[in-house]
Structures are given as structure tokens and as C-alpha cells.
Write a protein that holds these residues in place. Structure first.
Motif, mmCIF file in Angstrom:
data_model
loop_
_atom_site.group_PDB
_atom_site.id
_atom_site.type_symbol
_atom_site.label_atom_id
_atom_site.label_comp_id
_atom_site.label_asym_id
_atom_site.label_seq_id
_atom_site.Cartn_x
_atom_site.Cartn_y
_atom_site.Cartn_z
ATOM 1 N N ARG A 4 0.779 -1.020 0.097
ATOM 2 C CA ARG A 4 -0.014 -0.008 0.007
ATOM 3 C C ARG A 4 0.900 1.315 0.016
ATOM 4 N NH1 ARG A 4 -3.850 2.187 -1.987
ATOM 5 N NH2 ARG A 4 -4.935 0.065 -1.519
ATOM 6 N N ASP A 63 0.730 4.020 -2.842
ATOM 7 C CA ASP A 63 0.391 5.396 -2.404
ATOM 8 C C ASP A 63 1.478 6.315 -3.071
ATOM 9 O OD1 ASP A 63 -2.085 4.884 -1.401
ATOM 10 O OD2 ASP A 63 -1.446 4.800 0.761
ATOM 11 N N SER A 64 2.551 5.971 -2.722
ATOM 12 C CA SER A 64 3.868 6.886 -3.237
ATOM 13 C C SER A 64 4.047 7.031 -4.479
ATOM 14 C CB SER A 64 5.116 6.247 -2.586
ATOM 15 O OG SER A 64 5.142 5.897 -1.443
ATOM 16 N N LEU A 90 1.275 7.119 -6.571
ATOM 17 C CA LEU A 90 0.150 8.105 -6.865
ATOM 18 C C LEU A 90 0.503 9.472 -6.446
ATOM 19 C CD1 LEU A 90 -2.765 5.594 -6.368
ATOM 20 C CD2 LEU A 90 -1.976 6.499 -8.596
ATOM 21 N N GLY A 91 1.735 9.781 -5.877
ATOM 22 C CA GLY A 91 1.874 11.021 -5.423
ATOM 23 C C GLY A 91 1.062 11.301 -4.192
ATOM 24 N N ARG A 92 0.772 10.546 -3.394
ATOM 25 C CA ARG A 92 -0.005 10.772 -2.150
ATOM 26 C C ARG A 92 1.066 11.021 -1.031
ATOM 27 N NH1 ARG A 92 -4.175 6.033 -2.767
ATOM 28 N NH2 ARG A 92 -5.329 6.978 -4.503
ATOM 29 N N THR A 93 0.982 11.744 -0.288
ATOM 30 C CA THR A 93 1.984 12.089 0.996
ATOM 31 C C THR A 93 1.363 11.498 2.204
ATOM 32 O OG1 THR A 93 0.920 14.205 1.513
ATOM 33 C CG2 THR A 93 2.843 14.360 -0.036
ATOM 34 N N LEU A 94 2.278 10.817 2.879
ATOM 35 C CA LEU A 94 1.787 10.312 4.352
ATOM 36 C C LEU A 94 2.087 11.462 5.345
ATOM 37 C CD1 LEU A 94 2.359 7.725 2.520
ATOM 38 C CD2 LEU A 94 2.717 6.557 4.609
ATOM 39 N N THR A 95 0.902 11.307 6.352
ATOM 40 C CA THR A 95 0.902 12.017 7.551
ATOM 41 C C THR A 95 1.737 11.491 8.757
ATOM 42 O OG1 THR A 95 -1.113 11.272 8.327
ATOM 43 C CG2 THR A 95 -1.037 13.415 7.011
ATOM 44 N N ALA A 134 7.029 10.603 -0.289
ATOM 45 C CA ALA A 134 5.893 10.505 0.192
ATOM 46 C C ALA A 134 6.085 10.645 1.856
ATOM 47 C CB ALA A 134 5.233 9.356 -0.148
ATOM 48 N N TYR A 140 -0.308 7.657 -15.553
ATOM 49 C CA TYR A 140 -0.081 9.101 -15.858
ATOM 50 C C TYR A 140 -0.427 9.442 -17.249
ATOM 51 C CZ TYR A 140 1.392 9.528 -10.912
ATOM 52 O OH TYR A 140 1.462 9.728 -9.529
#
Length: 385
Positions: A12, A16-17, A19-24, A54, A244
Motif C-alpha cells: 500500500r 500511495d507513493s 500516486l503522489g500521495r503524502t503520508l501524515t 511521500a 499518468y
């Protein structure tokens, strides 16, 4: 433990990485992974820089993770800067010589397709020219300071590969192609149209202040799918390329389906896009199926393989070879025959390597056979597949 989508925590993180999502924050389900395992999985899928990005502002990131991941991101940024500098040298030389060319994958994918240049890990630069200009392009690039690495001319004459590797002045390996299907067996199985691709190509400016030739959006997607399929669709980076490429510029799916059929690529393309949709979401698989075929019976085999270990796989997982995707062809019997032949050939190569020690890169051996060189380049210019 897998999440609701069937992905394990580390898988996961990779998705997520990509897809360019950043983790909190890094929760307990992730923090139990050793830093070496995170780096190995990220590197396997060529998304280590994206993972580092990320996690850059996340809370509770294990210190060892940051220690091993941050250098991967910094190294990719440095590689990208060198590759763009080398691409400028190449563009200047080929344009001055009046040679039509396009750059594929590598720095142009990082600059023009992905959200940020520090996400996609790559190590070389690929160029495509018409085979009639291949010999002249070699000479022009040599005059511009590129050094030929593939110099085993008897092997090149025998293998009839559609690429040669050079080394650019800033250290970037450059694969100079006259066809996107490198091996003769691929050129027999698929019907690539390099003159058409070059004729449809366009010039685009890079932020660094110079123009490059690139494939049009539809050819870009078809080429990325062809490359991913021949590599077994095993890396998350290759699926993200397609994700992309499809969601960035507006692509014409009727045109994609038509070009895929002409290339005999419609089944592999449908399978790859199906995996992209199942892995990264979006509607690329649905969009293609609206105008082209579904994955078919061979694609169902790929889906069942994926169901055993949800993609993206992690180091040590079974079913990471990608043989089902690599062998996909138009018909079920042909796909099965290609799969069987590739497995037999793989065992033959393994047996040969066990019997003797051979150089890791035989094409890099310096065998300056002027006759073999001339015959290879004459054959390339002659137009035979």
C-alpha cells in the motif's frame, strides 16, 4: 495484514507513493518493516524516490528508513539533472544534422508525464530514430562526445538487435533505437510502425530551455504498454507510467485501439491496462475496453495469478516473473506457445551459464570487426525485419 483492498501495508505504501500521495504518519502496521525491506521493495518497483518523497513530511518515520530512502531520492534528482544535460547535447547535435528523433521514457517521462521529476527512478535515456538514419545518428552522436559501449560487432550482426548503447558526456547511458521491438522475434510477432510514430511526433519545450521530440499522446501510451508487457509488467513504475500517460493529456482511445490492432498489441495492451486499473484505480482499463477488446482468456489467467498475491508483489513473493504478460499475443494458442518457448529458453540459458563462466555483458566486449559492423549497419538501413 492486508487492508480492505487486499494490499499488505508495504505494498500500500508503494502504491500511495507512486500516486503522489503524502503520508501524515507511519503507523504501527508499517513501522514494523525493516528499513532494508522497505528499500528493497521500493527499488524492486523503481519507486524508491517516490516513497522517500511521500514520507518526507510524515510523522513517526523510523530514522533508519529516512537514512536509506533519502539518498535514493537525491540520487535520482542528480541522475535526472545529468540526463537532461546529456539530452540537451543530443538534441543540439541531432537537430543540427537534420535527423528526426524522439526521446522515450527516462527524462521525458519524468518531466512530461509524472507529477514530479523526483518520483520516477530511471538510469538511462532512450532515443528512437528511423533505421535509415541510424548509422548517421551514431556518427553524429560520436562527434558530439558520446562513446559507443556496444562494440561486439559480430554478436550485433548475429543478434540483429534494434538498439546500441552509448555513454553520454555527463555519464548517462543512451540506448539508440531504430525500433521499439529490440529482438527480431518481437519484430516478427508485432508490427511496429516507427516511421509513422516519428511522423506523428511533436516537439515540446522542457523547463530547462530547449525542445525535444516526443511521441504523440496515443503513441506514448501504446509504446509504454508495449515496453511494460515485454518486461512482464512486474514493476509498479511501468504501471504508473501508463496511469499518468492516460490521465495527463487527453488521449483518443479509438486511436489507441486502432494503433494497437495494427501493431498486434491489443491483447497485451488490454491486459496491462486492466492491471493498471486494478492496481492504481482510475478508468484506463474501462476506457480501452469501450473501444478495444477485453483481456480475454489469457488475461483471465493473469488476473488469477494476481489474485494469489496481490500486485504489487514484494521481494520473495512467488509469481513475480511476469511471464504471463510477457508472452501475451493475439490468440490463446500463440500465447501458450510463446510462454512455453520462453520457459524452455530460460532453462537453456541457465544451464549454459552453469556450465561456463561468460561475461555479464557480451555486447560490451570490444570486437572491432569492420566487416561485421558494415554488414550490420547495411542490414539495418536495408529495412528487413
Amino acid at each position: 495484514m492486508a487492508d480492505a483492498t487486499g494490499l499488505r501495508p508495504l505494498s500500500r505504501l508503494l502504491v500511495d507513493s507512486a500516486l503522489g500521495r503524502t503520508l501524515t504518519e507511519v503507523g504501527p502496521e508499517l513501522s514494523g518493516y525493516a528499513a532494508a525491506d522497505v528499500l528493497e521493495a521500493s527499488s524492486l518497483h523503481r519507486v524508491a524516490p517516490a516513497v522517500a518523497r511521500a514520507l518526507a513530511s510524515a510523522a513517526q518515520v523510523p530514522a533508519e528508513w529516512s537514512r536509506v530512502l533519502a539518498p535514493a531520492r537525491h540520487a535520482q534528482i542528480a541522475r535526472h539533472m545529468r540526463a537532461v544535460a546529456d539530452l540537451r547535447i543530443i538534441a543540439t547535435a541531432l537537430d543540427a544534422a537534420g535527423i528526426g528523433w524522439v526521446a522515450i521514457k527516462g527524462p521525458v517521462a519524468a518531466e512530461l508525464i509524472w507529477p514530479s521529476v523526483d518520483m520516477r527512478e530511471y538510469f538511462d535515456l532512450d532515443l528512437l530514430v528511423d533505421r535509415g538514419e541510424f548509422a548517421r545518428a551514431m556518427s553524429v552522436l560520436a562527434e558530439a562526445g558520446l562513446r559507443l559501449l556496444d562494440r561486439n560487432w559480430p554478436l550485433l550482426e548475429r543478434s540483429r538487435r534494434a538498439e546500441l548503447t552509448l555513454l553520454a558526456p555527463n555519464g548517462t547511458p543512451v540506448d539508440l533505437h531504430w525500433d521499439i521491438a529490440v529482438a527480431p522475434r518481437l519484430r516478427r510477432g508485432f508490427r511496429t510502425d516507427v516511421p509513422g510514430m516519428l511522423a506523428r511526433s511533436r516537439r515540446v519545450p522542457l523547463p530547462q530551455g530547449f525542445d525535444v521530440g516526443v511521441l504523440d499522446p496515443e503513441d506514448t501510451l501504446v509504446h509504454l504498454a508495449f515496453h511494460a508487457a515485454q518486461e512482464g509488467a512486474t514493476r509498479l513504475m511501468w504501471l504508473a507510467d501508463l496511469h499518468y500517460a492516460a490521465v495527463g493529456p487527453t488521449v483518443d482511445w479509438d486511436t489507441i485501439a486502432r494503433r494497437a490492432r495494427a501493431m498486434r498489441l491489443e491483447v497485451p495492451l488490454g491486459m496491462i491496462l486492466d492491471r493498471v486499473q486494478r492496481t492504481l484505480g482510475g478508468s484506463v482499463g474501462t476506457s480501452f475496453r469501450a473501444v478495444g477488446p477485453g483481456p480475454g482468456a489469457w488475461g483471465e489467467l493473469a488476473r488469477r495469478t494476481d489474485a494469489r498475491v496481490r500486485f504489487p508483489g514484494l521481494p520473495g513473493d512467488p509469481h513475480l516473473s511476469g511471464a504471463v504478460y510477457r508472452s501475451a499475443r493475439r490468440s490463446l494458442p500463440t500465447s501458450a506457445a510463446v510462454l512455453l518457448r520462453s520457459q524452455v529458453e530460460a532453462r537453456r540459458i541457465e544451464a549454459r551459464e552453469r556450465r561456463r563462466r561468460s561475461p555479464g555483458r557480451p555486447l560490451r566486449l570490444d570486437v572491432p570487426d569492420a566487416g561485421a559492423r558494415a554488414r550490420y549497419l547495411q542490414w539495418v538501413a536495408g529495412g528487413a525485419r
